[in-house]
Design an enzyme around this catalytic site. Sequence first.
Site, short mmCIF file in Angstrom:
data_model
loop_
_atom_site.label_atom_id
_atom_site.label_comp_id
_atom_site.label_asym_id
_atom_site.label_seq_id
_atom_site.Cartn_x
_atom_site.Cartn_y
_atom_site.Cartn_z
N HIS A 207 12.33 -32.90 -31.96
CA HIS A 207 11.54 -33.64 -32.93
C HIS A 207 10.33 -32.85 -33.42
O HIS A 207 9.90 -33.01 -34.55
CB HIS A 207 11.07 -34.98 -32.34
CG HIS A 207 12.11 -36.04 -32.43
ND1 HIS A 207 13.09 -36.20 -31.48
CD2 HIS A 207 12.33 -37.00 -33.37
CE1 HIS A 207 13.87 -37.19 -31.85
NE2 HIS A 207 13.44 -37.70 -32.98
N GLY A 208 9.77 -32.04 -32.55
CA GLY A 208 8.62 -31.26 -33.00
C GLY A 208 8.16 -30.30 -31.93
O GLY A 208 8.29 -30.58 -30.73
#
Lengths: 472, 372
Positions: free
Chosen positions: A322-323
């Site tokens: 996701h990041g």
Amino acid sequence: MVFSSVLFLSVFLPCFLACFYLSPQFLKKWIIVFFSILFYAWGAPVFIFFLLGSSVLDFFISKNFEASNPFRKLSLFASLFLNVGLLCYFKYVNFFVTNISTLGEYFSFNEIAFKEVLLPIGISFFTFQKISYAIDVFRGENKRLTSFLDYLLYIIMFPQLIAGPIVRYKDVHLQIKNFSSNNFDQKLQGLYRFIIGLSKKVFIANTFALIVSQINALGLENTSSAEAWLGALAYTFQIYFDFAGYSDMAIGLGLMIGFKFPENFNFPYLSKSISEFWKRWHITLGSWMRDYLYIPLGGNKVSTKRIYFNLVFVFFISGFWHGANWNFIVWGLFHGLFLVLERLFLSAALKKMPVLFQRFYTFFIVIIGWVFFSMDLETAFVFLKKMFAFSSLNLELSISVKSWSLMLFGILFSFIGFNKKTELFLNELPFRIANLNTSQTLVIFPVFLFLLSMATIWIMNSGFNPFIYYRF
Amino acid sequence: MFFIAIGVLFIPLVFQYSATNETLQPLNGVFEKTDTLQFSIPSWKNKKWQENRELLIKNNLKIKPLIVRIGHELDYRLFKEYHMADLLIGKDGYLFSKSWSNAKCCANNLNKDSLDIFIKKLATLATLLEKKGKYFKVIIPPSKEELYANKLPLLYTLDNENSDYTLLKKSLANNKIAYWDLLSYYKVIDDTARFPIYSKTSAHWTTYGAHFTLLKLLNDMSVFFNGDMPNLAVKSFKKEKFKGGDGDHEQTLNLINRIDNKDFLYPAYKIDSSKNKTFKPKVITIGDSFYWALKSCWMLPYIYKKDSKYLYYFSTVYYNNDYTKSHSIDSLNIVEEIESCNAVVIINSTHNLNGFPYGLEKKIDELILALK
């Protein structure tokens, strides 16, 4: 370019659909690819060459995946190395260099000087699709695409290019191969689905986003416990309607041009456990992780300890996907931890409780998870402290009647599929509506037309239109 | 059905290439202006060109005024929500200025001590002006928030003994300065007037409302100058839907339908400038936006001397014969202007006193010295 923008709704989409439907059958795939390139190049003008170049390379490597080829394993390794390597470079190099540099400074080394690497939009999504193609073809589950146009169509089709749903190759390979005008009979359903998604995004997600931004603007020091809870709840609904709305729009656009993409959400906030939550939230990511990571790691056919490790590892990767930041890692591990706890004892204990309590437990854990997801780690802990201090219950926000009404509608909509029957009915709604008889359609169609017009009006009237999953 | 919906998506594009600029009523207020960025490889690579195009499309679509008005209309009618910063919706559809309502009930903008110092000096100035045969008057028109306080939301109806208005009145009275507090005067007019003297949906008095003060001021001035000034008299009244500033709040809301659908009265004047009425005084007016409705009768150029001036918030200068051009106060020799004028009028509404006296306090010592 996001779907909920004036440029997309008033220029790109009508032009694309006009070209698509007016062109002869043999040109339609070309039209999709051409417009997809335009779509991507608009937001990532330099990276389009990287995307096209890596796709050409991948396509040629995949020619060696056939069972008789002696270099098939090497080719698979090359393909995975290329895609994972590019993802790691573009997405994670900043993270690693910054952390190594910070660690180095701690041991009195000089700060590492480096030029920050820019993240190509949607790299997380199209990389997963490329990997899916490579592994499915390598495993022999599906035949490889012989035409580069088809391959490009699978990778860069604009409805799902930058924010999913993550379409596994096995989900669409037949649709790509057998692409014909017969597939367009679901276009009205697609349009309805698109409008539902646009409405979710514009009317509900943006309303919750406004509350989130107001609470962020207060500053952590001035935020009361009540405001912190309101902020966490608002973000919980914002991210759901934001992402689910985008997925609906993508699925709708797919149906309009003859493709059926997999579903991505199924009333996730009604889940009775975290493990159920992940069967209802970002379903296509969950499926991808299961097929290409969890099962290759041994799945459930390994020792109990190994299963626990695999679960935590998969969720660590999911968070990191996701990041590139510690808060995403903690968010992933947080969910992984509860999955393990549920397997250990929590699930059995919960089953003895009323369903309402099970849902409350899951919703509560999910809210806490979103706090980690939405802010850096340090801020998240202070924010959580605020939430649980219950020090001040002041709410000094001015929330209009319109915002309250839309938020209540959003909350109601999130929990409306309270039983299997309602859930099924609501999930089939766009299909049912699209197949109504003429007189019923004459009633329902203006409602959707009204929603489409209103959403466009709202977008034109407002400069506030954030989209959370765009940055992944 | 599908293609009808796709057709709807085409409407903005069709409008863009078929509508002329006059097709839709333009939006009122201040809007973001987007300049066109020329295409270049660097601007394309760093996405500046694309961002500019998106903004241009969003802000410059010809259909935008209609779209904005539909959105605003729905928000206002369904949710009483509006897209304007300093606005408050009162009872019975009355619109108020939030900051002026606040100044009425709750907030103080003026500092009592510095106000007293200034008003004391103003009293000295007034005496000196009168000694030199110059007319001087302070006029305080009631703001709508004061006149229709009963239409304000409950929170704003509180009485504030220390409001800017009360402080100013007290200070003027203590220093024996000639001033008109027009609140009770307008309350009486409002009880009998058949047409709006303050519009439900504007910030200021209407042209008709200002007309009473205009006549009152000119009569008073005329008496001061022994009846030598040209005389302003009403020729007729015309009934019309509001125009100009008589619905300024409403116009800035950018709705499709009018909120205040009443008829407004617009006076037409005639000037009596017979032989014995030829004295045109040079008038220096200092004040706030309530002056614009006095000016909108377009008669002042026939009554005041050509080089009369209006010092808007003591910062922008407008000449009596040309309101289209403005100058900075710095371009004006204020001492010379006051010395050469026949009348000084200060006009400031009751609750628009934030910043009062707008810089006059820096010049007043110089003025007193010059007039002495």
